[in-house]
Enzyme design. Structure first.
Site, short mmCIF file in Angstrom:
data_model
loop_
_atom_site.label_atom_id
_atom_site.label_comp_id
_atom_site.label_asym_id
_atom_site.label_seq_id
_atom_site.Cartn_x
_atom_site.Cartn_y
_atom_site.Cartn_z
N HIS A 1 -3.52 0.66 -16.61
CA HIS A 1 -4.30 1.80 -17.10
C HIS A 1 -3.46 3.08 -17.25
O HIS A 1 -3.78 4.15 -16.73
CB HIS A 1 -5.60 2.01 -16.33
CG HIS A 1 -5.53 2.27 -14.85
ND1 HIS A 1 -4.61 3.08 -14.26
CD2 HIS A 1 -6.31 1.81 -13.84
CE1 HIS A 1 -4.82 3.11 -12.96
NE2 HIS A 1 -5.84 2.35 -12.69
N HIS B 1 -12.31 -2.93 -1.85
CA HIS B 1 -12.24 -1.91 -2.90
C HIS B 1 -12.87 -2.44 -4.18
O HIS B 1 -12.65 -3.59 -4.56
CB HIS B 1 -10.77 -1.56 -3.11
CG HIS B 1 -10.50 -0.51 -4.13
ND1 HIS B 1 -11.38 0.48 -4.49
CD2 HIS B 1 -9.38 -0.29 -4.88
CE1 HIS B 1 -10.83 1.26 -5.41
NE2 HIS B 1 -9.62 0.82 -5.66
N HIS C 1 -8.17 4.14 -2.75
CA HIS C 1 -7.96 4.96 -3.91
C HIS C 1 -9.26 5.49 -4.52
O HIS C 1 -9.27 6.43 -5.31
CB HIS C 1 -7.18 4.07 -4.89
CG HIS C 1 -7.12 4.39 -6.29
ND1 HIS C 1 -7.37 3.49 -7.30
CD2 HIS C 1 -6.81 5.56 -6.90
CE1 HIS C 1 -7.20 4.06 -8.46
NE2 HIS C 1 -6.86 5.31 -8.27
N HIS D 1 -1.18 -4.86 -3.66
CA HIS D 1 -0.19 -4.87 -4.76
C HIS D 1 1.20 -4.94 -4.14
O HIS D 1 1.51 -4.21 -3.20
CB HIS D 1 -0.26 -3.60 -5.60
CG HIS D 1 -1.55 -3.39 -6.33
ND1 HIS D 1 -1.98 -4.19 -7.36
CD2 HIS D 1 -2.51 -2.43 -6.18
CE1 HIS D 1 -3.14 -3.74 -7.81
NE2 HIS D 1 -3.49 -2.69 -7.11
#
Ligand code: FEO
Length: 396
Positions: free
Chosen positions: A23, A77, A143, A224
């Protein structure tokens, strides 16, 4: 792909080797969507993956256990890279309880339009799996507001989701199996682009982990990039440093140019900064990706923005960069702008100064600008302007 990361705890995530844009964030080294399967008396799966990899993900888990034997689907998340596979996965894992944070529950129901019976957990809630216990700690805004981490004892593994992540894909999944400099560089870029604007929250979370919860973290397994097992202290130290908004004696010059006048000014200013012995880095915004530049913003004390005037305003790519920068709350202490203009003496430079003010950089120096092509004496003024800016940097 399955790899045992601790006794009966498996990496079952996805490696996205060809990802080059997440993104808008440039991922030169790909990325991963990590998921972890914990096999105990009860079976828990931590986090899901991006939708396009659902089938591969299901097969990864099936290599170890039938999906209908899974008891808990822990969803730390809501963002799609960690949740898009959930709808299809939960159809097969029909005996599993979905677990999210309290703020995550309405988000999951809204996002996926399912009538899921979600168990919402708050800080300190636990789920006993057998010899292992999972403890949940929300980390809102790291986040998204729903984000949480899951801590697994007695292994002392922190499943940290986005926190401590890196957009990097490696066949070897642990920190100590890879070049630590490259991993840290990606961790820095990730922090700058994803976490920098919530540094104060990171500070509170780190304090909570060390002082209140007294968690003795042995391994950090993010969602990640690689897993931290040999450099846990180093990445925690780095996070504390970045979260403290510490900056170095460094200036970033970021510019766009139409007919090279603003570019020549940028190089003259660079010369002045170099003469004062201050580190400087220079980027043409139309050549270097925003997210790579933001990595450098993370520890730069000074920012200089160069823009020509076009249609009475900034060059569009500089405007876009400053929009992105503002939202990330850069830790720079001082900034200014420079540029060449044509027929309108007011325009790009003034607009850039306004954006820097909105970015809440504490000190904004008067800008420097010249019409069309600066004269040799005016380039000398740019050198001097750069020198004075560098002196300010040294005085802070
Ligand atoms: Fe990796 Fe906020 O998702």
């Amino acid at each position: 792909m399955k790899i045992e990361i601790a006794d009966k705890i498996y990496f079952v995530g996805i490696q996205d080797w060809n990802l080059r844009n997440f993104h808008g964030y440039s991922t030169h080294r790909g990325s991963t969507y990590n998921s972890y399967l914990i096999m105990d008396d009860k079976i828990a799966l931590i986090d899901q993956v991006k939708g396009q990899f659902t089938e591969q993900f299901i097969n990864n888990v099936k290599e170890i256990v039938d999906l209908d034997k899974i008891d808990y689907l822990i969803c730390n998340h809501l963002e799609g890279d960690h949740s898009q596979s959930l709808a299809a996965f939960s159809e097969l894992a029909k005996n599993a309880q979905i677990v999210t944070s309290e703020r995550g529950k309405p988000g999951f129901l809204r996002m996926y339009k399912k009538k899921w019976d979600i168990k919402a957990v708050k800080e300190g809630d636990t789920i006993k799996l057998g010899k292992r216990t999972l403890t949940f700690v929300p980390i809102p805004m790291v986040h998204w507001p729903d984000s949480m981490v899951t801590y697994c004892t007695p292994d002392n593994i922190l499943f940290s989701n986005d926190a401590f992540g890196q957009h990097i894909c490696r066949s070897k999944i642990f920190d100590d199996q890879n070049d630590l400099n490259k991993i840290m560089d990606e961790a820095k870029k990730y922090y700058a682009n994803i976490v920098m604007h919530v540094s104060s929250i990171i500070m509170r979370v780190l304090k909570k982990v060390s002082e209140e919860l007294k968690l003795d973290v042995k391994m950090i397994a993010p969602s990640h990039g690689v897993i931290w097992r040999s450099n846990v202290d180093k990445i925690l130290e780095k996070y504390a440093y970045w979260a403290g908004r510490n900056t170095e004696e460094k200036v970033l010059i970021i510019y766009a140019t139409m007919w090279h006048s603003t570019e020549k000014m940028a190089f003259a200013i660079l010369e002045g900064i170099k003469q004062e012995g201050v580190e400087a880095k220079l980027y043409n915004i139309n050549i270097t990706d925003n997210s790579d530049i933001i990595k450098e913003v993370l520890d730069s004390k000074g920012l200089l923005i160069g823009t020509p005037t076009i249609n009475n305003g900034m060059f569009p790519s500089i405007s876009g960069f400053l929009t992105y920068l503002k939202g990330l709350r850069p830790p720079a202490k001082i900034a200014s702008a420079f540029g060449s203009y044509g027929w309108s003496p007011k325009g790009g430079v003034e607009a850039a100064i306004e954006e820097l003010k909105q970015a809440k950089i504490p000190e904004i120096i008067d800008p420097i600008k010249f019409q069309f092509i600066p004269d040799p004496e005016e380039f000398d003024e740019c050198v001097e302007w750069g020198r004075q800016f560098a002196k300010k940097i040294k005085s802070l």
